[in-house]
Design a protein around this motif. Structure first.
Motif, PDB file in Angstrom:
ATOM      1  N   ILE A 225       0.817   0.719   1.409  1.00 63.05           N
ATOM      2  CA  ILE A 225       0.756  -0.158   0.551  1.00 63.05           C
ATOM      3  C   ILE A 225      -0.192  -0.027  -0.460  1.00 63.05           C
ATOM      4  O   ILE A 225      -0.059   0.398  -1.482  1.00 63.05           O
ATOM      5  CB  ILE A 225       0.561  -2.012   0.706  1.00 63.05           C
ATOM      6  CG1 ILE A 225       2.042  -2.337   1.283  1.00 63.05           C
ATOM      7  CG2 ILE A 225       0.614  -2.165  -0.077  1.00 63.05           C
ATOM      8  CD1 ILE A 225       2.003  -3.462   2.040  1.00 63.05           C
ATOM      9  N   ALA A 226      -1.714   0.815   0.957  1.00 63.33           N
ATOM     10  CA  ALA A 226      -2.584   1.480  -0.376  1.00 63.33           C
ATOM     11  C   ALA A 226      -1.748   2.368  -1.476  1.00 63.33           C
ATOM     12  O   ALA A 226      -2.676   2.691  -2.673  1.00 63.33           O
ATOM     13  CB  ALA A 226      -3.429   1.707   0.637  1.00 63.33           C
TER      14      ALA A 226
ATOM     15  N   ALA B 190       2.862   8.601   2.325  1.00 62.15           N
ATOM     16  CA  ALA B 190       3.465   7.760   1.743  1.00 62.15           C
ATOM     17  C   ALA B 190       2.966   8.776   0.589  1.00 62.15           C
ATOM     18  O   ALA B 190       3.609   8.065  -1.227  1.00 62.15           O
ATOM     19  CB  ALA B 190       2.397   6.561   1.565  1.00 62.15           C
ATOM     20  N   VAL B 191       2.066   9.209   0.070  1.00 60.43           N
ATOM     21  CA  VAL B 191       1.522   9.594  -1.107  1.00 60.43           C
ATOM     22  C   VAL B 191       2.983  10.387  -1.607  1.00 60.43           C
ATOM     23  O   VAL B 191       3.612  10.933  -2.372  1.00 60.43           O
ATOM     24  CB  VAL B 191       0.015  10.869  -1.377  1.00 60.43           C
ATOM     25  CG1 VAL B 191      -0.033  11.281  -2.792  1.00 60.43           C
ATOM     26  CG2 VAL B 191      -0.871   8.820  -1.424  1.00 60.43           C
TER      27      VAL B 191
ATOM     28  N   GLY C 176      -6.828   5.029   4.144  1.00 60.06           N
ATOM     29  CA  GLY C 176      -6.128   4.947   4.951  1.00 60.06           C
ATOM     30  C   GLY C 176      -7.045   4.772   6.616  1.00 60.06           C
ATOM     31  O   GLY C 176      -6.660   4.276   7.695  1.00 60.06           O
ATOM     32  N   ALA C 177      -7.676   5.868   6.775  1.00 57.05           N
ATOM     33  CA  ALA C 177      -9.158   5.711   7.515  1.00 57.05           C
ATOM     34  C   ALA C 177      -9.611   4.780   7.701  1.00 57.05           C
ATOM     35  O   ALA C 177      -9.833   3.936   8.937  1.00 57.05           O
ATOM     36  CB  ALA C 177      -9.444   7.539   7.219  1.00 57.05           C
ATOM     37  N   ALA C 178      -9.816   4.568   6.716  1.00 59.06           N
ATOM     38  CA  ALA C 178     -11.063   2.993   6.520  1.00 59.06           C
ATOM     39  C   ALA C 178     -10.164   1.098   6.987  1.00 59.06           C
ATOM     40  O   ALA C 178     -10.752   1.121   7.476  1.00 59.06           O
ATOM     41  CB  ALA C 178     -11.753   2.362   4.839  1.00 59.06           C
ATOM     42  N   ILE C 179      -8.444   1.525   6.643  1.00 55.40           N
ATOM     43  CA  ILE C 179      -8.020   0.798   7.093  1.00 55.40           C
ATOM     44  C   ILE C 179      -7.379   0.446   8.537  1.00 55.40           C
ATOM     45  O   ILE C 179      -7.907  -0.527   9.345  1.00 55.40           O
ATOM     46  CB  ILE C 179      -6.172   0.578   6.243  1.00 55.40           C
ATOM     47  CG1 ILE C 179      -6.587   0.408   5.356  1.00 55.40           C
ATOM     48  CG2 ILE C 179      -5.841  -0.702   6.831  1.00 55.40           C
ATOM     49  CD1 ILE C 179      -5.247   0.763   4.245  1.00 55.40           C
TER      50      ILE C 179
ATOM     51  N   SER D 133       5.709   4.914   8.655  1.00 53.97           N
ATOM     52  CA  SER D 133       5.797   3.652   8.104  1.00 53.97           C
ATOM     53  C   SER D 133       5.331   3.958   6.743  1.00 53.97           C
ATOM     54  O   SER D 133       5.632   3.191   6.129  1.00 53.97           O
ATOM     55  CB  SER D 133       4.974   2.673   9.208  1.00 53.97           C
ATOM     56  OG  SER D 133       5.173   2.449  10.660  1.00 53.97           O
ATOM     57  N   GLY D 134       4.279   4.355   6.698  1.00 55.80           N
ATOM     58  CA  GLY D 134       3.604   4.817   5.317  1.00 55.80           C
ATOM     59  C   GLY D 134       3.999   5.511   4.340  1.00 55.80           C
ATOM     60  O   GLY D 134       5.119   4.857   3.517  1.00 55.80           O
TER      61      GLY D 134
END
Length: 461
Positions: A41-42, A175-176, A143-146, A209-210
């Motif tokens: 989502i990010a 995802a990107v 993503g790493a922070a999440i 999932s991403g």
């Protein structure tokens, strides 16, 4: 683990309740899905934000304000990013994959919470307004922070928190690019270099999932079309070997130039505002002369893959004074060479972005330059698209020191699995040459040298 239920939000209570019903391994897999979806989502938010910012610039271009947009866009982007970091983040300017590795090695895999959103904001401003850098590094950090903060909230141990951090990074890349395999390999190759077999499944689940949420929401196909490419011709192996040596040399040149420009820009002026203005103006001049340096540059890579280099040349400053033919070839080669300058100026002046997309850009341009030169000299009849594809893999491998990521990412992006042999050849040789000249990739060099000095200082004399 005991939780104070009164301090938890509703969705946090639900996750804790699910965790209490599952075994530890099952909860890790469940967590991988949640982290992967969140990172996906990010990535959607980041790509959408950049898309709409770019639309403003394109709207100006349609009203004959293209030159003004190219001049003011990059300058405004870098200055705005510096302002956001100074006032919105209180000067916390850590960015890039190196900041994630530092968190793993020195902070027990704890990433600052604001990086779950601040990287999205700063990079969308920088790149959306024309900064010549990539979005992949910011989404890896996001993503790493999440993943890290998920582990902190739900009190995962250090090993599990590191795994969630890697899951978030993998999902971000997946995802990107809509490339789940490359996301997994990147996480294992660049983040969790000492991962065990047990870490593979959660990272795979997070990456899928991403990628899945990105595909569903954005409904995008593969990034680059491969329809014009031909099957691999083994008669061209000598030329692919020669080209792989060229990509290795270009990778070394990219890393060294980027390092020197970053050092020079930091030492030239300690005042962030003046550094941002100076860098923004210099970048604007480069983009005015070489328009394809604007932003990530994926559109120009697509043009090269379709054999439309003349379109890129016609939009340039030189087209007004010099006819085509050899001028187009020289323009493409020079643009690929100058990209490292534009990217380094963007990042070191205060913008936020990475070297992932620029490495693909340089590889595509060098691949086209090499194959077109061979064709024009009558040495062979090469398919230029094939060398554009192999060049992207070679430069990504040689600049980022992630050869497996380079191989599988390019194969997934282009659908070019028929070219696996030359892609693997060029990636391996490019990586070997780059690694023989420089011990660390440019993105991690400062961190790794600093850690090495600390280890040496700690050793008893």
């Amino acid at each position: 683990m005991k939780f104070h239920w009164s301090t938890l939000r509703i969705y946090e209570r639900l996750i804790v309740w699910v965790g209490q019903k599952l075994s530890r391994n099952q909860f890790i897999l469940f967590s991988a899905v949640l982290v992967g979806l969140s990172a996906g989502i990010a990535a959607i938010v980041l790509k959408t934000a950049v898309h709409y910012v770019r639309r403003v610039i394109l709207l100006l271009a349609e009203h004959d304000w293209q030159n003004m947009a190219y001049i003011l866009g990059p300058l405004l982007g870098i200055v705005s990013t510096v302002a956001y970091v100074k006032y919105g983040l209180k000067g916390d300017s850590e960015k890039g994959v190196a900041s994630v590795l530092y968190a793993i090695k020195k902070k027990f895999s704890l990433v600052t919470p604001h990086k779950m959103y601040s990287q999205l904001i700063s990079s969308s401003i920088t790149v959306g307004l024309g900064g010549s850098a990539g979005l992949e590094s910011p989404i890896v950090v996001t993503g790493a922070a999440i993943g890290s903060n998920y582990g902190r909230v739900y009190r995962l141990i250090h090993k599990e928190r590191t795994l969630m951090l890697a899951c978030g990074a993998a999902a971000g890349i997946a995802a990107v690019f809509n490339a789940p395999v490359a996301g997994v390999i990147f996480a294992l190759e660049a983040i969790m270099t000492e991962a065990t077999i047990s870490a593979f499944i959660p990272i795979i689940i997070a990456s899928v999932s991403g990628a899945l949420v990105s595909m569903i929401v954005l409904n995008e196909e593969i990034l680059f079309s491969y329809k014009e490419a031909l099957l691999f011709d083994y008669h061209n192996v000598p030329l692919y070997i020669l080209f792989s040596i060229l990509t290795g040399i270009m990778s070394v040149n990219y890393g060294r130039m980027s390092w020197k420009i970053n050092l020079w820009n930091q030492k030239a002026d300690k005042k962030p505002w003046w550094r941002a203005v100076r860098g923004g103006l210099f970048l604007a001049i480069l983009i005015f002369i070489f328009p394809s340096l604007f932003g990530e540059g994926y559109e120009s890579i697509t043009e090269l893959m379709h054999g439309n280099a003349e379109r890129l040349y016609d939009a340039s400053f030189f087209a007004r004074f010099i006819d085509k033919s050899w001028a187009v070839l020289l323009f493409i080669g020079l643009t690929g060479f100058i990209k490292v300058v534009a990217t380094s100026i963007t990042v070191s002046s205060g913008g936020n972005g990475g070297n992932f997309a620029p490495s693909l850009f340089v590889g595509a341009y060098i691949g086209f330059f090499f194959s077109r030169l061979v064709n024009m000299l009558g040495i062979a009849d090469l398919n230029e698209t094939n060398f554009v594809i192999a060049g992207m893999a070679g430069l990504l491998s040689g600049i980022m020191y992630t050869p497996l990521t380079g191989i599988f990412l390019i194969a997934e992006l282009t659908g070019g699995y028929d070219l696996m042999i030359p892609i693997m050849l060029v990636s391996a040789v490019s990586y070997a040459i780059a690694r023989s000249f420089e011990r660390y990739p440019v993105d991690k060099r400062a961190l790794m040298e600093s850690l090495s000095e600390e280890e040496n200082a700690a050793e008893p004399s």
